[in-house]
Design a protein around this motif. Structure first.
Motif, mmCIF file in Angstrom:
data_model
loop_
_atom_site.group_PDB
_atom_site.id
_atom_site.type_symbol
_atom_site.label_atom_id
_atom_site.label_comp_id
_atom_site.label_asym_id
_atom_site.label_seq_id
_atom_site.Cartn_x
_atom_site.Cartn_y
_atom_site.Cartn_z
ATOM 1 N N ILE A 188 0.841 -1.212 0.000
ATOM 2 C CA ILE A 188 0.000 0.000 0.000
ATOM 3 C C ILE A 188 0.874 1.259 0.000
ATOM 4 C CG2 ILE A 188 -1.624 1.315 1.441
ATOM 5 C CD1 ILE A 188 -2.770 -1.471 2.330
ATOM 6 N N MET A 189 1.999 1.179 0.715
ATOM 7 C CA MET A 189 2.889 2.356 0.808
ATOM 8 C C MET A 189 3.553 2.685 -0.525
ATOM 9 S SD MET A 189 2.893 3.867 3.734
ATOM 10 C CE MET A 189 4.501 4.600 4.016
ATOM 11 N N GLU A 190 3.540 1.738 -1.479
ATOM 12 C CA GLU A 190 4.149 2.020 -2.783
ATOM 13 C C GLU A 190 3.201 2.762 -3.726
ATOM 14 O OE1 GLU A 190 7.279 -1.711 -2.646
ATOM 15 O OE2 GLU A 190 5.596 -1.786 -4.067
ATOM 16 N N SER A 191 1.943 2.908 -3.328
ATOM 17 C CA SER A 191 1.022 3.678 -4.186
ATOM 18 C C SER A 191 1.528 5.123 -4.232
ATOM 19 C CB SER A 191 -0.400 3.620 -3.614
ATOM 20 O OG SER A 191 -0.424 4.160 -2.305
ATOM 21 N N ARG A 192 1.269 5.787 -5.365
ATOM 22 C CA ARG A 192 1.817 7.143 -5.492
ATOM 23 C C ARG A 192 1.009 8.170 -4.698
ATOM 24 N NH1 ARG A 192 4.284 4.885 -9.979
ATOM 25 N NH2 ARG A 192 2.378 4.526 -11.150
ATOM 26 N N HIS A 193 -0.283 7.906 -4.542
ATOM 27 C CA HIS A 193 -1.125 8.781 -3.720
ATOM 28 C C HIS A 193 -2.080 7.877 -2.942
ATOM 29 C CE1 HIS A 193 -4.207 12.368 -3.568
ATOM 30 N NE2 HIS A 193 -3.692 12.107 -2.391
ATOM 31 N N ALA A 194 -2.052 7.987 -1.625
ATOM 32 C CA ALA A 194 -2.947 7.178 -0.786
ATOM 33 C C ALA A 194 -3.983 8.103 -0.163
ATOM 34 C CB ALA A 194 -2.148 6.475 0.305
ATOM 35 N N VAL A 195 -5.251 7.766 -0.376
ATOM 36 C CA VAL A 195 -6.342 8.591 0.173
ATOM 37 C C VAL A 195 -7.135 7.728 1.141
ATOM 38 C CG1 VAL A 195 -8.424 9.912 -0.350
ATOM 39 C CG2 VAL A 195 -6.475 9.980 -1.927
ATOM 40 N N MET A 196 -7.053 8.079 2.410
ATOM 41 C CA MET A 196 -7.779 7.291 3.413
ATOM 42 C C MET A 196 -8.997 8.061 3.914
ATOM 43 S SD MET A 196 -6.445 5.651 6.965
ATOM 44 C CE MET A 196 -6.769 7.072 8.007
ATOM 45 N N LEU A 197 -10.134 7.371 3.946
ATOM 46 C CA LEU A 197 -11.379 7.980 4.409
ATOM 47 C C LEU A 197 -11.773 7.386 5.759
ATOM 48 C CD1 LEU A 197 -13.443 7.533 1.110
ATOM 49 C CD2 LEU A 197 -12.046 9.482 1.776
ATOM 50 N N GLY A 198 -12.347 8.202 6.622
ATOM 51 C CA GLY A 198 -12.870 7.696 7.898
ATOM 52 C C GLY A 198 -14.087 8.500 8.299
ATOM 53 N N PHE A 199 -15.156 7.820 8.564
ATOM 54 C CA PHE A 199 -16.403 8.507 8.924
ATOM 55 C C PHE A 199 -17.002 7.898 10.189
ATOM 56 C CE2 PHE A 199 -16.806 8.505 4.064
ATOM 57 C CZ PHE A 199 -16.110 9.711 3.947
ATOM 58 N N GLY A 200 -17.579 8.744 11.008
ATOM 59 C CA GLY A 200 -18.371 8.266 12.145
ATOM 60 C C GLY A 200 -17.577 8.199 13.439
ATOM 61 N N LEU A 201 -18.301 8.266 14.529
ATOM 62 C CA LEU A 201 -17.678 8.275 15.860
ATOM 63 C C LEU A 201 -16.878 7.013 16.146
ATOM 64 C CD1 LEU A 201 -20.245 9.791 18.398
ATOM 65 C CD2 LEU A 201 -17.979 10.680 17.734
ATOM 66 N N ASN A 202 -17.326 5.872 15.592
ATOM 67 C CA ASN A 202 -16.610 4.632 15.921
ATOM 68 C C ASN A 202 -15.229 4.565 15.265
ATOM 69 O OD1 ASN A 202 -17.649 4.107 13.346
ATOM 70 N ND2 ASN A 202 -17.503 1.898 13.680
ATOM 71 N N LYS A 203 -14.897 5.538 14.403
ATOM 72 C CA LYS A 203 -13.555 5.596 13.804
ATOM 73 C C LYS A 203 -12.691 6.671 14.478
ATOM 74 C CE LYS A 203 -14.710 2.460 10.758
ATOM 75 N NZ LYS A 203 -14.846 2.512 9.328
ATOM 76 N N ALA A 204 -13.278 7.433 15.422
ATOM 77 C CA ALA A 204 -12.574 8.609 15.966
ATOM 78 C C ALA A 204 -11.259 8.241 16.666
ATOM 79 C CB ALA A 204 -13.488 9.378 16.917
ATOM 80 N N GLN A 205 -11.277 7.177 17.450
ATOM 81 C CA GLN A 205 -10.042 6.809 18.154
ATOM 82 C C GLN A 205 -8.968 6.351 17.166
ATOM 83 O OE1 GLN A 205 -10.064 3.304 20.612
ATOM 84 N NE2 GLN A 205 -8.251 3.929 21.729
ATOM 85 N N ALA A 206 -9.391 5.527 16.199
ATOM 86 C CA ALA A 206 -8.422 5.034 15.207
ATOM 87 C C ALA A 206 -7.839 6.200 14.413
ATOM 88 C CB ALA A 206 -9.101 4.031 14.282
#
Ligand code: GLP
Length: 261
Positions: A188-206
């Motif tokens: 995954i780190m070899e991708s030229r652009h990494a776009v990570m999405l996170g939505f909602g309270l249950n993702k807040a800590q992560a």
């Protein structure tokens, strides 16, 4: 790492879709990295809308999936290959043979992992990789304590992940596969652009741990702090534990429109 805080999940879709539009305009035969899970669905819908409006074509593009269950029959609707076709690739003009996923039916699964990394390399590498984040900080099926430099390989699904995914298998845990092939964090780190999405309270800590915490296998997505071009797009709920969220807002608001993400 650029962090973009939007109000609602639907506000993320046009921002991320713009990255696809810019990429495909500059490089029609771009290599896209696709993720399953519910988080990217709004982005896929927006890409389909742009395709149907004639604003975007994927005719020369190629795509690679992040991961796949091991052992599900070829016609099983919950194979990630079937899922992505339903929600995205089958709704645009990507050629079916231009979409690949790890071969979860291979006799030699280790060899299938190695072959998958080689196929990505031969395609020229992934230009734009979209990612969701698990509530425990996992990326693809790289759970906590996965190697930060791992390659595509066989992994055992944790009891928690199998339980979470039982909803897609008639709530019958016995039907949920026990293993998967997943791109490693190194892949995954070899991708030229990494776009990570996170939505909602249950993702807040992560999101907090991965964006502002220490880089550690304890929180696998924290490895993106080492990526030369990583963009994190989170809604207000997922951003609620970020110390610097106002700074991220101000920085993004002050960015010139032409710059993109
Ligand atoms: C699964 C997938 C991940 C995904 C995660 C979160 O484990 N392998 O790629 O990011 O679920 O799913 P969701 O987006 O539905 O929250």
């Amino acid at each position: 790492m650029e962090v973009i805080v939007v109000e609602r999940p639907e506000d993320a879709a046009p921002i991320v879709a713009d990255a696809y539009s810019r990429l495909l305009a500059a490089k029609p035969d771009a290599v896209l990295g696709l993720a399953t899970g519910s988080t990217p669905l709004g982005v896929y819908d927006e890409l389909v809308r742009r395709y149907e409006a004639g604003e975007l074509t994927f005719a020369s593009a190629r795509a690679f999936l992040l991961d796949e269950y091991v052992g599900l029959p070829a016609d099983h609707p919950e194979r990630y290959r079937a899922f992505i076709e339903r929600v995205f690739t089958g709704r645009v003009d990507l050629r079916p043979d231009a979409v690949q996923g790890p071969d979860g039916l291979a006799e030699d699964l280790s060899a299938a992992g190695v072959a998958y990394d080689a196929a990505i390399r031969e395609a020229g590498g992934i230009d734009l990789q979209i990612l969701g984040i698990g509530a425990d900080g996992h990326l693809a099926f790289n759970m906590p304590m996965s190697s930060l430099t791992g390659r595509t390989r066989l992994k055992t699904l944790t009891p928690k992940t199998r339980l979470d995914n039982a909803r897609f298998f008639d709530d019958d845990l016995d039907q949920v596969p026990r293993h998967c092939l997943t791109q490693g964090l190194g892949t995954i780190m070899e991708s030229r652009h990494a776009v990570m999405l996170g939505f909602g309270l249950n993702k807040a800590q992560a999101v907090r741990e991965c964006v502002e915490g220490a880089v550690s296998a304890r929180w696998p997505a924290s490895v993106l702090q080492l990526h030369p071009h990583a963009t994190v797009v989170v809604d207000a709920e997922a951003a609620s534990q970020l110390t610097f969220r106002e700074y991220y807002r101000t920085t993004y608001d002050g960015k010139p429109d032409w710059q993109g993400i």
